[in-house]
Design an enzyme around this catalytic site. Sequence first.
Site, mmCIF file in Angstrom:
data_model
loop_
_atom_site.group_PDB
_atom_site.id
_atom_site.type_symbol
_atom_site.label_atom_id
_atom_site.label_comp_id
_atom_site.label_asym_id
_atom_site.label_seq_id
_atom_site.Cartn_x
_atom_site.Cartn_y
_atom_site.Cartn_z
ATOM 1 N N ASP B 446 0.861 -1.163 0.000
ATOM 2 C CA ASP B 446 0.000 0.000 0.000
ATOM 3 C C ASP B 446 0.905 1.223 0.000
ATOM 4 O O ASP B 446 2.105 1.107 0.270
ATOM 5 C CB ASP B 446 -0.854 -0.077 1.273
ATOM 6 C CG ASP B 446 -1.684 1.149 1.449
ATOM 7 O OD1 ASP B 446 -2.277 1.577 0.454
ATOM 8 O OD2 ASP B 446 -1.750 1.660 2.571
ATOM 9 N N ASP B 902 -1.638 -0.559 5.890
ATOM 10 C CA ASP B 902 -1.909 -0.068 7.234
ATOM 11 C C ASP B 902 -3.381 0.201 7.485
ATOM 12 O O ASP B 902 -3.795 0.316 8.623
ATOM 13 C CB ASP B 902 -1.116 1.207 7.502
ATOM 14 C CG ASP B 902 -1.703 2.375 6.749
ATOM 15 O OD1 ASP B 902 -2.061 2.175 5.578
ATOM 16 O OD2 ASP B 902 -1.814 3.457 7.319
ATOM 17 N N ASP B 906 -6.756 -2.139 3.213
ATOM 18 C CA ASP B 906 -5.776 -3.149 2.829
ATOM 19 C C ASP B 906 -6.112 -4.519 3.396
ATOM 20 O O ASP B 906 -5.413 -5.481 3.137
ATOM 21 C CB ASP B 906 -4.382 -2.747 3.317
ATOM 22 C CG ASP B 906 -4.006 -1.371 2.840
ATOM 23 O OD1 ASP B 906 -4.222 -1.105 1.645
ATOM 24 O OD2 ASP B 906 -3.522 -0.568 3.640
#
Lengths: 335, 1258
Positions: B446, B902, B906
Site C-alpha cells: 500500500d 496499514d 488493505d
Amino acid sequence: MDTDRERHRARETAFYLFTQQSLPACKPVLTPGWVIAIFLFMGVIFIPVGLITLRASHCVVEIVDRYDIDCVPEPSRMDKVSYIQDDSIPKNCSHFMKVHKYMKAPIYIYYQLDNYYQNHRRYVKSRSDKQLLDGQKYHDTSSCQPVESNNNRPIVPCGLIAWSLFNDTFEFIREGAELKVNRKNIAWKSDRGHKFGKNVYPFNFQNGTLIGGGKLNPEIPLSDQEDLIVWMRTSALPSFRKLYGRIEEDLDVDDVVVVNLMNNYNTYSFGGKKKLVLSTSSWLGGKNDFLGHACVFVGCSSLTLAIIFMLLHVKYRRPYGDMSYLPWNRKSFSG
Amino acid sequence: MAAASSRKRKGKIRWSKLYSFAACFRPLTSEERPAARELIGRPGFSRVVFCNEPHLHKRKPYKYPYNYISTTKYNVLTFLPRALFEQFRRVANFYFLLAAIFSLFSLAPFSRASLIAPLVFVVGISMLKEAVEDWHRFLQDLDVNNRTVKTHISNGVFVDKLWKELRVGDVVKVNKGEYFPSDLLLLSSSYEDGVCYVETMNLDGETNLKIKRCLEASLCLNEDEEFSKFKATVHCEDPNPNLYTFVGNIEFEKESYPLSPSQLLLRDSKLRNTDYIYGVVIFSGHDTKAVRNSTRSPSKRSWIERKMDHIIYILFSMLVLVSLVSSFGSLLYLRQDMVDWWYLQLPDDNKVNDLDDSNSEKYDDRFFNPSKPVQSAGLQFIRALILYGYLIPISLYVSIEVVKVLQTMLINKDIELYDDVTCKSVQARTSNLNEELGQVEMILSDKTGTLTCNQMEFRKCSIAGLSYGGDITEVDLAASMRMNTDFEPFEFSIDETDGATRSFEPFDFSVSSFSAQNGNARLTQTEGPVIKGFNFRDDRLTNKNWIHGSNLFVITMFFRVMALCHTGIPLEDDNHKTDKLSYEAESPEEVSFLIASQEFGFQFCRRTQSLMVLKEFDPSSMKEVEREYKLLNLLEFSSSRKRMSVIVSNEDGQIFLLCKGADSIIFDRLADNGKAYEQATTMHLSSYAEDGLRTLAFAFRTIEAAEYESWNTIFTQAKATIGPEREELLEQASEMIEKDLILLGVVAVEDKLQKGVPECIDKLAQAGLKIWLLTGDKRETAINIGFACSLLRQDMKQFHLSLSRDAESNNQVKDMKEDILQQIESSYKMVCEERNKEAPFGLVIDGKALEIALRGDVKNEFLQLAVNCASVICCRVSPKQKALITRLVKQYTGKTTLAIGDGANDVGMIQEADIGVGISGMEGMQAVMASDLSLPQFRFLERLLIVHGHWCYQRISKMVLYFVYKNVAFGLTLFYYELYTSFSGEVLYDDWYMTMFNVMLTSLPVIALGVLEQDVSSDICLQFPALYQQGPRNVHFSWSRIIGWILNGVVSSLVIFLANIYILSPTAMRENGFVADIDSLGAITYTCIIWTVNCQIALITSHFTWIQHLSIWGSILLWYIFLLVYGALPPNFSGNAFQVLVEGIGSAPLYWMITVLVVVVSLLPYFIHIVIQRSYFPMDDHIIQEMEQCYKKYDVRDNEMWVREQRNSQRSTRIGFSARVDAKILSFNQQLQQKKLSIYRSVTNSPIYRSITASPFS
C-alpha cells in the site's frame, strides 16, 4: 555484593545475546584439509582396532557339533517326530568331539538352536515376571496364556517360555574321566537375585495333557534353577545359543571328548537344528570376525577416500571462499 | 470568548458555496434516482428502518442484529468441537487418533499410555495455542464493542451508550474526530447547510476528505431537543458489501424523499472538520458495509507446511507398504510353518479335538489363528500400522509449533526491529508463517501510511527560472561517492596519457564539493525548530531574504498564488503563543503550501465567504501589512482538469486569475509573453520529478474588468444550468478564462516517505523481490512515490495502461476490453523485443483499466505483462481490487506473496496474500487485526525478510527433513526386526525406550536447530541480500532433498540393524560367555540409533552455541542416564530392562565398539555427500561461510574483494536505489568515456605525442 551484581549483569547480557541471536558460536566449516584429516584419522584408528579385534576373535577356539540328526537311530529317521514324542524309547546318544586347538579353561558349553522363534510375539509375551518373583502369591497369570493354569490351579512358572524349557542334557568324558561341568553362574546375577524368587518353587508344572519341554525339580527354588533362567532370557533371533555350563579344565590339541547326551527336546517337528558348541572366550566374547572385518573395511575405505580427496584437491582445487561459485558470478545465473 | 465565537462563525460559513463546482462531479447522477425508487420494496430492497424508534426493531419482522461485532473464530461452545476438528484434519494427527483408539482394544503392540499420552500432549498444545490466539482477537473485539457514542434516549436527551448496544433506528450524535459506530443516515450537521467531512481512509485508503450532505428536509434537526418528536421511516436496500451505492427513501413528515450514498456515513470512517453530526443507525453490526466488506480471516498455512503433508503421505505409503509386507509375511508363516511350532501351542484344527473344550477356547489368539489365517493377517496389518507408526513423526507438528513459537518470540524480541518513536516492535500475530517469510517473491504494498507518512513537505521551488532548495539528490551523491572509491581502477584502466588523468580532476573536485554541500545541508537541517510540512532550506528565500532577489514581482506573485489559490482554512489555536497558524485543507499538499507561504511571509489568516485576508510582508516598507483579497470565483480542482484557479481582486481593484496545476496543463495555457522561464523551469521539473517530488506549476494572469464581467455572466449561467450538460458548460467557461497565463514557477512537495523506505526497497530489490505498489491514490501521486522509492527511474520504459477517453465514455465493456487488450499486447511485444537488453520496464495501471484487465479473458495477458515488468504500480484501486490482484497474482505465478498495508482498505489484500503484514503505530487497527504480522515501520520488512525469513526458512526446512530422516531411520529398524520374528509383531525395544525417543532423546537438539541455527550471521545476510533467493528458489526443501533424506534414513537404519545382528549373533558378547538376548540387542541397537541421529544433527548444524552442544551431547548422555535409572528401578517396573546397562551390556567392550563403528558407518554416506557438495558444488551459503571465515582470520573484512562481491551480488537488480545509482554511474561513465576519447584523439593527433610514440625509448 559486587560479584553478585556482576553475575547478574553477565546473566542479563547472556540473555540479551540469546534474544538477539548473537550468542558466541563456533561455526565449523568443512574445508578440504579437515576432510582429508578426518578420513586419515578414521583410517588410522579403525585399521588397528579392526586388526586387534580380529586377533581377539582368532584366539577364540570354537567347536560346533550338530547332533539332532545323528542322535536319532537309523530306523526312526523317517519319522523323527514320533521318535522324539515316544517316551518309551531311551534318548541317550553319544558323540565325539575332537579338539583341534588348545582350549584354555573356562570352556563355555552352549547349545544352539536354529529356526527356533523364541522371539515370536505370542511366545515372548507368555510369561509373568511377577509370578516368577512372588510365586503363588501373585494370582493374575492372564499374561501367561495359553499355559497359565491346569486343573484350575495355577502353574508356577507359567507361560509358554517356561513350558517349553530345553531339556537335552550333556555329559563330557575325556580319556575315560568325566570332565567336570560347572553349571552355576550361567545366568545373569540380577536375574537370580531380583527376578526369580528365592522362595518360589515350581508348582503344578508340566502336569497338563500337553507336555512341552523339561521338568523342574519342585524342591529347588526358581532362583537356583539356572537352566530355566537362561532359557527365559529369550533370544533376539531365530538362531541362537544359550549357555549350558563351563568346563573348567583345559583341553589339549587332539583331545577327544565324548559327549553323552540325552536327546529329549523336539526340534524335529518344525525342522529346527540342535548343535552343541564348545568355545573359549576372549575379552570381546566369542568367535566373530564380522566386527574386525567391518573395522578394517571402514578403515581402508577411509584411507582410500582420504587419498581420493587429496588427489582431487590437488587436481581440481577449489580455492577457499571462491567467489566465482557465487550465483551472481556464475554466467548461467539469470536474475 | 472571542475565540469561541469566531469558531462558531467559521462553522457557519457556507461551505457548499466553496465547493459548488465540485458538486457536479459527484458519482451519482440524478437520472439514477427514479430507477432506485422503483426498486424499493422488491427483493433485495426490503429493509425498513423506523428512525428514533429502536424498540420497534426488537420484534420480527424488523428485528435486526445489535451493533456487536465479533471476529473470533470460536466461541465457548464451538471451541472444543471446531478446534478438535481442525486438529484432526491434519493427516498425521488423525492417524494417531486411530492408533490411540485401536490401543483401547488391545490391538496395539504398545501400551495404551504410550500411544495416547503423546497424542493428547500434541493436540493439547496446538489447541492451547489456538485458544490463546482467539482470546486476543476477542479482547480486541471487546475494545471496539465497548466504545461509546452519544445516543438519543428520549425527550431530546443524549447519553453515552456502548457501541455494541446500539440498535437500528437509534439516533446518535457523533463528534469531530470520532469514528461512526455503524452505517448512519446523515440527518444534520454543525454546518448550516448540513454537510460534513468524512475521512474514509480505513475503507478505501483515500486520504482526502469526502463531503456528505444531508437532505434539505432534515436540516432543521440540528439541536438535541429537536429529536424528542422526530419520527421517520426509511425504506432501503438490504445489507450488502457495496461501499459506493445506497438506494432508499425516507418518509418524513408525510413526504417521501429519495436517499443517495451521500447521505450514508459508513462505519470505520471518521468525522473530520465538522463539529458534530446527527445520524440514525441504518445498518448495525455485521450488516454494515465495512464489516460485510471484510472477509473472515482465513487460517493460513505456509508452503512448507503444505508440502509437509505430502511428505507425510509418502511416509504413509511407506507405512502401509511395510505393514502389508508384514501382514503377508505373517499370513505365509501362519499358513505353512507356524502350525508346526509346537512351542507356541497354536490352536490346530487337528489337535484341538484331542483337548477339552475349555482349553481350546483359551488358546484362541486372534492374531495367530491358523484356522482363520486371513482374519489374523488383517489384524496383523492393523497392528503393524500402529507398530511402524514411528515412521510418521508424531512430534513433528508439536515440535514445529514449539519451534515457531520460539522463533516468533525471538523475532518479536529483536532489538533492531524496535521502533523508538512509537515504542512498538514487530509482533508476529500468528506463528504459522515464519518460514514463509523466507520464500516471498512478491511484495504488494500500500502507499499511504505504509511507504509514506501521509504528510506533505514543501521541498523545493523554482521561481522565475531559478531553482531553490538545493540541487543535490541522494542518488547523485551516492553515485559520485562510489565513483570516487572506484577511482583508482579507472585511472589504471585508461590510457596513461597525462591528459586523461587530468580530465578527472574537475570531476573529483565536484564530488568533494558535493559532499561538502551535503554536510552543510545536514548541519542546517539540525538547527532551528523543525516545522512540520516545511523542509526547505535555502537562505536566498527564507528569513525574508527573497526581498533581495532580482525578480521581486514574480516572487511576490508566486507566494500570493501559494497563499490564495486553495480551499484551506486556518485553524485558530486557543493559546496564541506564536503568531503562526495551522491549517486544514482538503489535501495535505495544500496544507504544506499554506505553511510554506506563511514561512515566506505571506500568512493566510482569514477567510470569509467572499474575502481572503493575507498578512503580507511588504518589501518596500519592510513591514507586515494586512491585505484583503476579494474572492470572485473559485474553479475547483478535479482529476480531469488537473488545475485549480481562483479569481481575486485586490484592494486596488485589479483582478487576477491565480492558477496552479499540473505542469503540462499549465504550459499549454501560457501566453506568448509568459514563457520566459519555461525552458529553465522544465529542466528543474524533470529533476524534481526524478527525485519523486510532486510538482505543481504556478501561473497567473491579470484580467481586465470588462473581460471579467462578460466571462462571469457566462460562468454564472453555466452554474445555474441543471442537467447533464452543466459539467460541459462549466468546463467550457473555465477554459475561456484560464488562458494566456504567465508562468511563475513550480513548487515541489515531497510526499514524505517513512524513515528508511528507499533503503529498504533497495535491499529487497537486491534480494530479488518484486514490489508492486497498489494505492487508492491518483496516478500522479503514485508515480511520484514510485520515483521517490526508486521503483521507477527515468531511464525505465514505462507502460501506462488506462482507458482511453472514447472507450470510457461509451461505457461498452467490449470496447474497453479491446482497448486494454491492445495496449497490453503492444506493451508485451516491446518487452519481448527488448528482453535481451536487460532494460527494465515499469507498468502503471489505474483502477478502471485494472477492472477490465482483471476480467477472465484479459487476465492472463495482463499478468504475463505485469510479471515481466520490473515494477508495477496500480493506482486508484479499490480494496476489493487490491484483494483481487493479490489473489490473481498468487494464482497466476504460484509465487509466495506478501501484502503490506496499514488501513482497513488493505485488509482484503492482507488476508488474501500468503503473508499479510499490517503497519501498526498509525491509528487504525483493522489492518493489524487482519494481519499475520505487524510492523511499526515499513523499513523493518528488510530485516524481517532477509534475516529472519531466511533463517526461519532454513531452520524449518532443515528441521522437517531431519525429522523425516530420524523417524525413517528408527521406524525401519522395527520393520527389519519383523523379518526375523516371522512377522509376529514383536518389538525389539522396550516400550519406554520408544516413548522416550521422540519426546526426550531426540527432541531437544532438533528444537535447538529450529530456533538457533544460522547459516550466516545477520549482518552478512543483510550484506548479501542475494542469499535470500535460496528461499524463493527453494533449494532447501526440494523433492530431491526430501527423497535424499528418506534414503539417508533407510541407509542408516540398514547399517544400524545389520551391523548389530551380525556382530552380536550368535556368539557370546562378553568374556564370561553370556550371549545377547532380545533385551541386550534392543538396548545396543537403540544406543546406536540415539548416537546416529544425534550425531547426524550435529553434522547438519553449522552454528554451535552452547545450547546446541548441550542439547545434542546432553541427549546422548540422557539416554545413558535414562538406561541407568530405568535399569535400577525394581524389575516389576523395568521388566527386562532391569540392570541392562550395569550388568548386561555396559561391561562388554563389544557394546562400545559397536556404537562407534555403527555411528561412523551410518553417517558416512551423508558425510561423503556433503564433502563432495561443499568441495565441488558449493551453495551460496557455503561460499559465504568460507569467505566469512577467511576474513575473520585475517581481519580484512572491509577489503576490496568483500566490497566488490557485495556489489556484484546487487548487480542484477533493476529497481531500487542502488540500481538508480548504477544507472547514474553508467551515464557518468559514458560521459567520461566520451571526454576521454576526445582528449585522447586530440593528444594522439598532436605532433608531440606522435614524436614520443615514434621514439624507441619511450
